[in-house]
Scaffold this active site. Structure first.
Site, short mmCIF file in Angstrom:
data_model
loop_
_atom_site.label_atom_id
_atom_site.label_comp_id
_atom_site.label_asym_id
_atom_site.label_seq_id
_atom_site.Cartn_x
_atom_site.Cartn_y
_atom_site.Cartn_z
N SER A 148 59.30 -11.85 28.39
CA SER A 148 59.48 -12.43 29.72
C SER A 148 58.54 -11.82 30.74
O SER A 148 58.35 -10.60 30.79
CB SER A 148 60.93 -12.21 30.18
OG SER A 148 61.09 -12.62 31.52
N CYS A 149 57.99 -12.68 31.59
CA CYS A 149 57.16 -12.23 32.71
C CYS A 149 57.93 -11.29 33.62
O CYS A 149 57.36 -10.40 34.25
CB CYS A 149 56.68 -13.46 33.49
SG CYS A 149 55.92 -13.12 35.07
N PHE A 150 59.26 -11.48 33.70
CA PHE A 150 60.07 -10.72 34.65
C PHE A 150 60.65 -9.44 34.06
O PHE A 150 61.41 -8.75 34.72
CB PHE A 150 61.21 -11.60 35.19
CG PHE A 150 60.74 -12.59 36.22
CD1 PHE A 150 60.74 -12.25 37.56
CD2 PHE A 150 60.30 -13.84 35.85
CE1 PHE A 150 60.30 -13.15 38.52
CE2 PHE A 150 59.86 -14.74 36.80
CZ PHE A 150 59.86 -14.40 38.14
N LYS A 164 62.11 -7.01 40.01
CA LYS A 164 61.08 -8.03 40.24
C LYS A 164 61.71 -9.33 40.73
O LYS A 164 62.61 -9.89 40.10
CB LYS A 164 60.34 -8.27 38.93
CG LYS A 164 59.05 -9.05 39.04
CD LYS A 164 58.31 -8.93 37.71
CE LYS A 164 57.09 -9.80 37.66
NZ LYS A 164 56.35 -9.64 36.39
#
Length: 251
Positions: A148-150, A164
């Site tokens: 995940s980007c987050f 984030k």
């Protein structure tokens, strides 16, 4: 204080697209704005959403990282972004895109920081204690990246209480760049973890509704972002014809 680099930029042409589009349509429009920024020197600020909700994968992410059987079982819309980074689940969010000549910002890193400064200022105007993550040297050796980007913040990203809130990615095309990202209003990135073949990472995201302890609408955040850009947004809202959006053609 505003960055002196962005002060020299062209006026940003605004596109407010609140109705929602598919992942393919949204990525086609962002790619077209990048082409225009490169070809004409114009600058664009686009605020939009996804309908239906969509899983976007970074430009260079291996598709094998994700369970395609599970994605199909859930009936998820999936799109490949023109930018890098990791997977993002787009549902309860304001998605932003900035396409502009790179010369107005000096470098991709300065552009990343400056755009996030504006977004953080907009979020602070709504009551969120938004800050930018400090830059740190990358870890030495090979490190397994979370799906995940987050999952983890990197330098220059927007945080609230260390978590984030905004996930962004960039791409450069000759003289211009595209930066787009998700401002999480509600929900979670659990779907990314659910369809990933990698071990689940600890959740690193937060949401604006969770931070402010109230419902936050798309229009409330969009208005705050436009206000943060101030008089640099000087042109009327761009519109895109539904039938032409896949080709990124302005109506």
């Amino acid at each position: 204080m505003r960055s002196p680099l962005i002060e020299a930029a062209c006026a940003f042409r605004l596109s407010l697209d609140a109705a929602g589009r598919s992942g393919a349509e949204n990525m086609a429009i962002d790619a077209e704005l990048l082409d225009r920024a490169d070809g004409t020197g114009a600058s664009f600020l686009r605020l939009y959403r996804f309908d239906p909700p969509c899983l976007s994968l970074g430009r260079n992410e291996p598709a094998a990282r994700y369970d395609h059987t599970e994605i199909a079982r859930r009936g998820l819309d999936v799109v490949r972004r023109p930018t890098g980074g990791r997977a993002v689940w787009h549902e309860h969010e304001v998605t932003y895109a900035v396409a502009a000549p790179l010369a107005a910002f000096g470098s991709l890193r300065n552009a990343y920081h400056t755009v996030h400064e504006r977004i953080a200022a907009a979020l602070r105007s709504l009551g969120a204690g938004a800050t930018l993550a400090p830059y740190q040297p990358p870890p030495s050796g090979r490190v397994d990246q979370p799906a995940s980007c987050f999952a983890t913040p990197v330098g220059g990203e927007v945080l609230v209480a260390g978590r984030k809130l905004v996930g962004s990615a960039q791409v450069r095309k000759r003289s211009a760049f595209l930066q787009h990202g998700s401002i999480l209003l509600d929900g979670s990135q659990e779907i990314v973890r659910a369809v990933s073949r990698q071990a689940s990472a600890v959740s690193g995201e937060t949401t604006l509704s969770g931070v402010l302890r109230r419902h936050v609408s798309f229009h409330e955040v969009a208005d705050a972002i436009v206000a943060a850009w101030g008089d640099e947004v000087t042109s009327p809202n761009l519109a895109f014809a539904p039938g032409a959006a896949r080709r990124g053609v302005k109506s």
